[in-house]
Design a protein around this motif. Structure first.
Motif, PDB file in Angstrom:
ATOM      1  N   HIS A 175       0.850  -1.183   0.000  1.00  0.00           N
ATOM      2  CA  HIS A 175       0.000   0.000   0.000  1.00  0.00           C
ATOM      3  C   HIS A 175       0.881   1.227   0.000  1.00  0.00           C
ATOM      4  N   LEU A 176       0.635   2.146  -0.911  1.00  0.00           N
ATOM      5  CA  LEU A 176       1.421   3.380  -0.949  1.00  0.00           C
ATOM      6  C   LEU A 176       0.607   4.506  -0.345  1.00  0.00           C
ATOM      7  N   LEU A 177       1.253   5.267   0.532  1.00  0.00           N
ATOM      8  CA  LEU A 177       0.570   6.399   1.162  1.00  0.00           C
ATOM      9  C   LEU A 177       1.319   7.680   0.855  1.00  0.00           C
ATOM     10  N   HIS A 178       0.563   8.699   0.511  1.00  0.00           N
ATOM     11  CA  HIS A 178       1.119  10.021   0.257  1.00  0.00           C
ATOM     12  C   HIS A 178       0.836  10.845   1.505  1.00  0.00           C
ATOM     13  N   GLY A 179       1.874  11.078   2.323  1.00  0.00           N
ATOM     14  CA  GLY A 179       1.664  11.736   3.607  1.00  0.00           C
ATOM     15  C   GLY A 179       1.841  10.720   4.723  1.00  0.00           C
ATOM     16  N   GLY A 180       1.408  11.082   5.916  1.00  0.00           N
ATOM     17  CA  GLY A 180       1.580  10.184   7.056  1.00  0.00           C
ATOM     18  C   GLY A 180       0.502   9.127   7.106  1.00  0.00           C
ATOM     19  N   PRO A 181       0.631   8.162   8.032  1.00  0.00           N
ATOM     20  CA  PRO A 181      -0.361   7.090   8.121  1.00  0.00           C
ATOM     21  C   PRO A 181      -1.721   7.555   8.660  1.00  0.00           C
ATOM     22  N   MET A 182      -1.744   8.665   9.387  1.00  0.00           N
ATOM     23  CA  MET A 182      -3.019   9.116   9.958  1.00  0.00           C
ATOM     24  C   MET A 182      -3.851   9.897   8.932  1.00  0.00           C
ATOM     25  N   MET A 183      -3.223  10.847   8.269  1.00  0.00           N
ATOM     26  CA  MET A 183      -3.975  11.725   7.368  1.00  0.00           C
ATOM     27  C   MET A 183      -3.630  11.511   5.907  1.00  0.00           C
ATOM     28  N   GLY A 184      -2.616  10.694   5.641  1.00  0.00           N
ATOM     29  CA  GLY A 184      -2.171  10.521   4.264  1.00  0.00           C
ATOM     30  C   GLY A 184      -3.232   9.874   3.391  1.00  0.00           C
ATOM     31  N   GLU A 185      -3.053  10.030   2.106  1.00  0.00           N
ATOM     32  CA  GLU A 185      -4.015   9.467   1.161  1.00  0.00           C
ATOM     33  C   GLU A 185      -3.387   8.309   0.399  1.00  0.00           C
ATOM     34  N   LYS A 186      -4.197   7.316   0.174  1.00  0.00           N
ATOM     35  CA  LYS A 186      -3.698   6.121  -0.508  1.00  0.00           C
ATOM     36  C   LYS A 186      -3.494   6.434  -1.985  1.00  0.00           C
ATOM     37  N   LEU A 187      -2.359   5.996  -2.503  1.00  0.00           N
ATOM     38  CA  LEU A 187      -2.071   6.223  -3.917  1.00  0.00           C
ATOM     39  C   LEU A 187      -2.449   4.984  -4.712  1.00  0.00           C
ATOM     40  N   LYS A 188      -2.926   5.223  -5.942  1.00  0.00           N
ATOM     41  CA  LYS A 188      -3.309   4.081  -6.789  1.00  0.00           C
ATOM     42  C   LYS A 188      -2.075   3.384  -7.318  1.00  0.00           C
ATOM     43  N   ASN A 189      -1.023   4.156  -7.684  1.00  0.00           N
ATOM     44  CA  ASN A 189       0.226   3.539  -8.109  1.00  0.00           C
ATOM     45  C   ASN A 189       1.375   4.520  -7.882  1.00  0.00           C
ATOM     46  N   ALA A 190       2.597   4.088  -8.205  1.00  0.00           N
ATOM     47  CA  ALA A 190       3.770   4.909  -7.911  1.00  0.00           C
ATOM     48  C   ALA A 190       4.134   5.828  -9.073  1.00  0.00           C
ATOM     49  N   ASP A 191       3.336   5.843 -10.129  1.00  0.00           N
ATOM     50  CA  ASP A 191       3.680   6.661 -11.291  1.00  0.00           C
ATOM     51  C   ASP A 191       3.130   8.067 -11.176  1.00  0.00           C
ATOM     52  N   VAL A 192       3.352   8.670 -10.045  1.00  0.00           N
ATOM     53  CA  VAL A 192       2.947  10.065  -9.850  1.00  0.00           C
ATOM     54  C   VAL A 192       4.168  10.830  -9.344  1.00  0.00           C
ATOM     55  N   PRO A 193       4.226  12.124  -9.612  1.00  0.00           N
ATOM     56  CA  PRO A 193       5.411  12.869  -9.197  1.00  0.00           C
ATOM     57  C   PRO A 193       5.338  13.359  -7.752  1.00  0.00           C
ATOM     58  N   VAL A 194       6.495  13.654  -7.196  1.00  0.00           N
ATOM     59  CA  VAL A 194       6.573  14.333  -5.900  1.00  0.00           C
ATOM     60  C   VAL A 194       6.132  15.781  -6.124  1.00  0.00           C
ATOM     61  N   VAL A 195       5.231  16.274  -5.283  1.00  0.00           N
ATOM     62  CA  VAL A 195       4.754  17.651  -5.425  1.00  0.00           C
ATOM     63  C   VAL A 195       5.037  18.412  -4.127  1.00  0.00           C
ATOM     64  N   LYS A 196       4.616  19.677  -4.082  1.00  0.00           N
ATOM     65  CA  LYS A 196       4.941  20.514  -2.929  1.00  0.00           C
ATOM     66  C   LYS A 196       4.358  19.962  -1.625  1.00  0.00           C
ATOM     67  N   SER A 197       3.278  19.179  -1.715  1.00  0.00           N
ATOM     68  CA  SER A 197       2.638  18.696  -0.485  1.00  0.00           C
ATOM     69  C   SER A 197       3.206  17.359  -0.012  1.00  0.00           C
ATOM     70  N   THR A 198       4.138  16.779  -0.741  1.00  0.00           N
ATOM     71  CA  THR A 198       4.651  15.441  -0.395  1.00  0.00           C
ATOM     72  C   THR A 198       5.608  15.531   0.787  1.00  0.00           C
ATOM     73  N   ASN A 199       5.107  15.356   2.015  1.00  0.00           N
ATOM     74  CA  ASN A 199       6.030  15.362   3.151  1.00  0.00           C
ATOM     75  C   ASN A 199       6.512  13.959   3.476  1.00  0.00           C
ATOM     76  N   GLY A 200       5.747  12.969   3.069  1.00  0.00           N
ATOM     77  CA  GLY A 200       6.167  11.606   3.320  1.00  0.00           C
ATOM     78  C   GLY A 200       5.664  10.669   2.245  1.00  0.00           C
TER      79      GLY A 200
END
Lengths: 195, 553
Positions: free
Chosen positions: B343-368
């Motif tokens: 499972h890929l998460l964009h952000g932390g485990p509490m508030m992060g959002e699940k990503l459908k796949n890894a083919d997305v870029p790092v953006v300004k909001s990517t803290n984790g």
């Protein structure tokens, strides 16, 4: 005998008095327009598409208010609007026969447009711009997807496209759990009980 | 006893209601920030902040420099996008972004040339204390700075010196209460000086009297580092006495802006208001560092620190990643190549959002970026049980809502009711879902409810606007009809009058005749004559004809 006369006279006087008050009140507090029709109209999606068989949302609202039309004739409003109108009118909900498709927008293929202005005249919400012998185009944000412009076009250059979903307008779906599904089922059952 | 009572009172002023103590798992806390390698292709979505999207100002084939503006902002709540390296624009097309919908945004693809030539159009402002705050504010906007804590709200909007809302306190958020994430922690250790200069710039811009750097007690080395740096800087830096470092007990969600303000100042931000309305602004430590780079070095925001962690990552760590780097490439540098049962998460485990796949870029909001084995993820979404009314969710809610009630309302589509129970005050921290013994995905229900309410609002606004346009059109058509009819009436009356005139041969001297009529008559004697001749055979009929004609039109 005098009792009878005084009683009749007294009641007659009362009747006259209240009749006058009612007559005045009827004049002073007269409500302009049809409040029920206005309330119904505020529930309608205002596409002005005419799919209900009336020439716009306002006439349909008036027809529903006066009992001439059924509550389930608004196609783009779908079940939600039907339930709201039925609730307002205090009548039994009816099934919506024509299911509304996904939100559509009109698109003018500009290369083929001859600039006849017929679609501009047909558009109920002034969402098409253009001038005689100039290309016309649809203002996407204003188009209600009513399809009224498609038929008048003499060269068939208007397509109805599925409205693109914007990232900003995306919203989370209902959680995919058994209990969430159960809630939807119960809601449906409740609606069928009350009808 | 009095002493303990006083102590407990003191302690209670330094906390917020609710909250939880999740397992922190900050396994990357000791990992120094590494620098990511150059990917073969950068993907830059035209919107990486909250607000309006940008418009690309480069075209395919253009050569761009590192830090060059490639998309300009449209609208106020917007900041531009910059190139993260020097290279060539290879295409501009829609590409998936880190968003739970998996939907795409128009993106600019840049192929690096490996030279990293910098764009030097923005000059460093070393003497920021002598520079007008409005100029600094414009610089921050041009540099594309948005809140790097995760909300990515354009920073320049917050840094406004407003006499109606004078800013007393600047709070620097180094809390990082999300489990796993350590990017702010490492930044405070490695870039303490830059952060403190950033604070000084912000204090100058908003005229704040004091600043508080808030750090949780699970990061003692960051706290020490900040204090030491403050002492070192105090010689060259007269204002450093106004900056205070504050240690807070670890508690989730203390890093949430409104909760942190309550903890530090004792003041609550009213619903629907902003922190600046109570004289406070809050900035993330990462944003402070970005502000330093933008002002002192003249560098736009083109990189950020990302924590790459999770039990599926072989070599977790913290990494300086340029914006636009594909996530697959970032994970690969930490040893994660395949994503089966992960499972890929964009952000932390509490508030992060699940990503459908890894083919997305790092953006300004990517803290984790977290990669977790499917087996270690709680399957809350599948095994929802009935609510047992234990009340745990209400106890832990940091904004004192009644989560179980709100979830019921959202589930049963009673959205207006949910709104009246302050659904929109929910900060989606996930504390309620975390403690729920019935595994109810509460926050998911709130997000659903909020989305539906927004949709209903949009539909109502659209219906209202459509109605107005339709009414205007009806009015216009009625008016045009009226005007046409009026014109026709005038012409008819004129003809009738002319006919009468002719018949009686100027027998009515006081007949209503305007100057226009006269000139028209003089100009076109022939036509009038013709009409008169036409009318002559039946002199009595014209009025009737005219009126019937008008009706039929």
């Amino acid at each position: 005998m005098t009792y009878l006369l005084t009683t009749t006279a007294a009641f007659g006087a009362f009747t006259l008095f209240f009749a006058v008050i009612l007559a005045i009140a009827g004049r002073v507090f007269k409500i302009e327009g049809n409040p029920i029709a206005d309330n119904i109209e505020s529930l309608l999606p205002q596409t002005q598409c005419g799919q209900c068989g009336f020439p716009g949302c306002k006439p349909y609202a008036g027809a529903v208010a006066s009992g001439e039309a059924e509550v389930n004739q608004c196609v783009p409003g779908g079940e939600r609007t039907m339930l709201q109108i039925a609730d307002l009118m205090g009548v039994e909900p009816k099934t919506v026969e024509d299911e509304a498709t996904a939100p559509m927008i009109a698109f003018v293929r500009e290369d083929e447009c001859i600039g006849c202005t017929l679609c501009i005249k047909a558009c109920p919400v002034d969402a098409i711009v253009g001038a005689p012998k100039q290309y016309h185009t649809v203002i996407t944000e204003h188009c209600t997807g009513c399809t009224l412009c498609v038929e008048p076009c003499p060269v068939d250059c208007i397509d109805m496209l599925i409205k693109p979903e914007l990232l900003e307008h995306w919203s989370w779906p209902l959680p995919d759990t058994h209990r969430a599904q159960l809630a939807i089922e119960r809601k449906g059952q409740h609606a069928s009980h009350t009808s | 006893m009095l002493h303990t009572l006083l102590k407990s009172i003191q302690k209670s002023t330094r906390t917020f209601s609710g909250g939880i103590d999740p397992e922190m798992s900050k396994i990357t806390a000791a990992a120094a920030i590494a620098t990511s390698m150059q990917p073969q292709l950068y993907i830059l979505p035209i919107k990486q902040h909250i607000g309006e999207a940008c418009e690309p100002i480069v075209s395919v084939g253009d050569h761009v420099k590192w830090g060059q503006k490639i998309a300009r902002s449209q609208g106020y709540v917007s900041v531009p996008v910059h190139s993260p390296t020097s290279g060539k624009v290879v295409k501009i097309e829609e590409h998936a972004t880190p968003h739970p919908s998996g939907m795409g945004l128009p993106s600019i693809f840049i192929e690096p040339d490996g030279k990293d030539t910098r764009d030097k159009s923005l000059k460093p402002i070393k003497a920021y204390r002598d520079t007008d705050p409005t100029e600094l504010r414009e610089r921050l906007r041009l540099c594309g700075i948005a809140g790097l804590g995760g909300a990515v709200f354009p920073t320049f909007i917050k840094l406004l010196k407003d006499n109606r809302n004078p800013i007393e306190t600047l709070i620097l958020n180094g809390i990082e209460c999300e489990p796993y994430l350590t990017n702010d922690h490492r930044l405070m250790i490695e870039k303490a000086k830059e952060i403190i200069i950033g604070i000084d710039i912000i204090m100058h811009m908003v005229g704040a009297k004091k600043a508080i750097i808030a750090i949780e007690d699970n990061k003692p080395n960051a706290l020490e580092m900040m204090q030491e740096t403050l002492e070192i800087l105090s010689e060259s830096f007269p204002d450093s006495t106004r900056i205070e470092v504050c240690q807070l007990p670890t508690r989730y969600p203390q890093g949430s802006e409104k909760q942190l303000i309550e903890v530090l100042t004792g003041k609550q931000v009213p619903a629907g208001k902003l922190p600046m309305h109570i004289g406070v602004i809050c900035q993330n430590v990462g944003t402070s560092k970005a502000i330093h780079d933008a002002i002192i070095k003249g560098r736009p925001l083109t990189e950020r620190i990302v924590t790459v962690s999770g039990d599926a990552v072989p070599r977790p760590g913290n990494m300086r990643v340029r914006l636009g780097t594909p996530m697959r490439f970032v994970f690969a540098q930490h040893g994660l190549e395949t994503f089966d049962h992960v499972h890929l998460l964009h952000g932390g485990p509490m508030m992060g959002e699940k990503l459908k796949n890894a083919d997305v870029p790092v953006v300004k909001s990517t803290n984790g970026l977290l990669a977790m084995h499917s087996t270690s993820m709680k399957e809350a979404h599948k095994s929802e049980q009935p609510c047992i009314r234990c009340g745990h969710c209400g106890v832990v809610c940091p904004v004192s809502l009644v989560p179980n009630l709100l979830a019921d309302q959202c589930r049963n589509k009673q959205f207006e009711k949910a709104e009246s129970y302050d659904l929109f005050d929910c900060i989606e921290c996930g504390a309620c879902s975390y403690v729920c013994p019935s595994n109810i995905p509460l926050v998911h229900y709130f997000r659903y409810g909020k989305g539906q309410l927004a949709q209903i609002g949009r539909e109502q606004n659209f219906a209202h606007a459509s109605k107005q346009r339709s009414e205007h059109r009806d009015d216009r058509i009625a008016r045009e009809k009226e005007e046409k009819a009026a014109k026709r009436r005038v012409v008819r009356e004129k003809h009738v009058a002319k006919a009468d005139d002719d018949k009686t041969s100027a027998g009515k001297p006081d007949h209503d005749k305007t100057a226009d009529h006269k000139t028209a008559d003089e100009k076109k004697p022939k036509t009038t004559d013709k009409t008169i001749q036409k009318d002559k055979p039946s002199p009595k009929s014209p009025p009737g004809k005219a009126s019937s004609g008008k009706v039929s039109s």
